[in-house]
Design a protein around this motif. Structure first.
Motif, PDB file in Angstrom:
ATOM      1  N   MET A  28     -55.420  35.906 -54.971  1.00 26.91           N
ATOM      2  CA  MET A  28     -55.062  36.507 -53.682  1.00 26.91           C
ATOM      3  C   MET A  28     -54.932  35.434 -52.603  1.00 26.91           C
ATOM      4  SD  MET A  28     -57.474  39.911 -53.763  1.00 26.91           S
ATOM      5  CE  MET A  28     -56.942  40.509 -52.150  1.00 26.91           C
ATOM      6  N   ARG A  29     -55.839  34.449 -52.599  1.00 21.18           N
ATOM      7  CA  ARG A  29     -55.792  33.372 -51.608  1.00 21.18           C
ATOM      8  C   ARG A  29     -54.500  32.578 -51.752  1.00 21.18           C
ATOM      9  NH1 ARG A  29     -56.663  28.151 -52.114  1.00 21.18           N
ATOM     10  NH2 ARG A  29     -57.829  28.271 -54.079  1.00 21.18           N
ATOM     11  N   ILE A  30     -54.145  32.254 -52.992  1.00 22.53           N
ATOM     12  CA  ILE A  30     -52.920  31.484 -53.241  1.00 22.53           C
ATOM     13  C   ILE A  30     -51.689  32.301 -52.858  1.00 22.53           C
ATOM     14  CG2 ILE A  30     -51.511  30.462 -55.073  1.00 22.53           C
ATOM     15  CD1 ILE A  30     -54.205  29.606 -56.387  1.00 22.53           C
ATOM     16  N   GLN A  31     -51.686  33.592 -53.182  1.00 25.47           N
ATOM     17  CA  GLN A  31     -50.563  34.459 -52.803  1.00 25.47           C
ATOM     18  C   GLN A  31     -50.396  34.524 -51.290  1.00 25.47           C
ATOM     19  OE1 GLN A  31     -51.591  38.118 -54.770  1.00 25.47           O
ATOM     20  NE2 GLN A  31     -50.652  37.505 -56.710  1.00 25.47           N
ATOM     21  N   ASN A  32     -51.501  34.405 -50.561  1.00 25.04           N
ATOM     22  CA  ASN A  32     -51.453  34.411 -49.101  1.00 25.04           C
ATOM     23  C   ASN A  32     -51.167  33.033 -48.520  1.00 25.04           C
ATOM     24  OD1 ASN A  32     -52.259  37.117 -47.701  1.00 25.04           O
ATOM     25  ND2 ASN A  32     -53.533  37.008 -49.535  1.00 25.04           N
ATOM     26  N   GLY A  33     -51.004  32.027 -49.384  1.00 23.82           N
ATOM     27  CA  GLY A  33     -50.675  30.681 -48.931  1.00 23.82           C
ATOM     28  C   GLY A  33     -51.801  30.005 -48.179  1.00 23.82           C
ATOM     29  N   LEU A  34     -53.046  30.323 -48.516  1.00 28.16           N
ATOM     30  CA  LEU A  34     -54.202  29.755 -47.821  1.00 28.16           C
ATOM     31  C   LEU A  34     -54.897  28.711 -48.686  1.00 28.16           C
ATOM     32  CD1 LEU A  34     -55.835  33.024 -46.413  1.00 28.16           C
ATOM     33  CD2 LEU A  34     -54.498  31.345 -45.141  1.00 28.16           C
ATOM     34  N   THR A  35     -55.393  27.663 -48.056  1.00 24.92           N
ATOM     35  CA  THR A  35     -56.241  26.701 -48.750  1.00 24.92           C
ATOM     36  C   THR A  35     -57.669  27.221 -48.718  1.00 24.92           C
ATOM     37  OG1 THR A  35     -56.755  25.455 -46.743  1.00 24.92           O
ATOM     38  CG2 THR A  35     -54.769  24.783 -47.985  1.00 24.92           C
ATOM     39  N   LEU A  36     -58.523  26.605 -49.506  1.00 22.38           N
ATOM     40  CA  LEU A  36     -59.949  26.981 -49.472  1.00 22.38           C
ATOM     41  C   LEU A  36     -60.517  26.788 -48.073  1.00 22.38           C
ATOM     42  CD1 LEU A  36     -61.586  25.647 -52.766  1.00 22.38           C
ATOM     43  CD2 LEU A  36     -61.630  27.976 -51.911  1.00 22.38           C
TER      44      LEU A  36
END
Length: 195
Positions: A28-36
């Motif tokens: 989900m984080r990657i799909q939202n284009g967010l880094t850790l």
């Protein structure tokens, strides 16, 4: 109260079906284009905690999971609504990498603690060596993808070149040494998981 009961039913379902909360949060984080770092900032959590969570090394509290999902534009009910599916194909975005004892270990099938086998890619730089794998109840297989290495056991040393393999039981301690001038890469499979 009804919301809490519904959540606990969903949470129990996720445990019974072996749903990997961390893996799903990472997708989900990657799909939202967010880094850790970005997600950690939005949730007021540490990057280290989120990293452990994504690797399913820790579990979040209900409140923490709700905060993370809110930052990802989702909710608890949406998160647990999907029917569980076992992952069959793994992509580079699923891999996890760690430096250990001067070599690089890349888990190419993450979260294998529940599996019978654990395949990893091990990169050993010039003059380096892997960690020592001590006696255990299992077996290990290695395929040298690039370079040339020396397999060192309690009783002997063996040269293993590119395109060659090794196979051992876990009765003796052993490690791999790279005496050559180029990085060696080994596909290493253990049963049961050791890394």
């Amino acid at each position: 109260m009804a919301v809490c009961r519904a959540f606990f039913r969903l949470f129990a379902y996720s445990r019974r079906s072996n749903m990997k909360i961390g893996s799903k949060l990472k997708r989900m984080r990657i799909q939202n284009g967010l880094t850790l770092e970005e997600l950690a900032s939005r949730c007021e959590l540490t990057k280290g905690f989120l990293s452990q969570l994504e690797r399913d090394l820790t579990s979040p509290s209900i409140a923490t999971l709700a905060d993370i999902l809110e930052a990802l534009g989702s909710s608890l009910s949406e998160f647990f609504h999907d029917s569980p599916q076992e992952q069959v194909v793994f992509h580079q975005s699923d891999f996890f990498e760690d430096e250990r004892d001067g070599c690089t270990i890349r888990w190419i099938v993450p979260n294998t603690q529940k599996n019978d086998m654990e395949p990893v890619l091990v990169e050993i730089p010039e003059g380096g060596q892997s960690f020592s794998s001590g006696p255990h109840n299992g077996e290990e297989f290695g395929y040298v993808l690039t370079g040339s290495v020396t397999l060192v056991t309690d009783t002997a040393s063996y040269a293993v070149r590119q395109g060659e393999t090794f196979y051992l039981d876990g009765k003796t301690s052993h490690y791999i040494r790279n005496d050559k001038k180029r990085t060696a890469q080994i596909l290493w499979v253990c049963t049961p998981p050791l890394f």
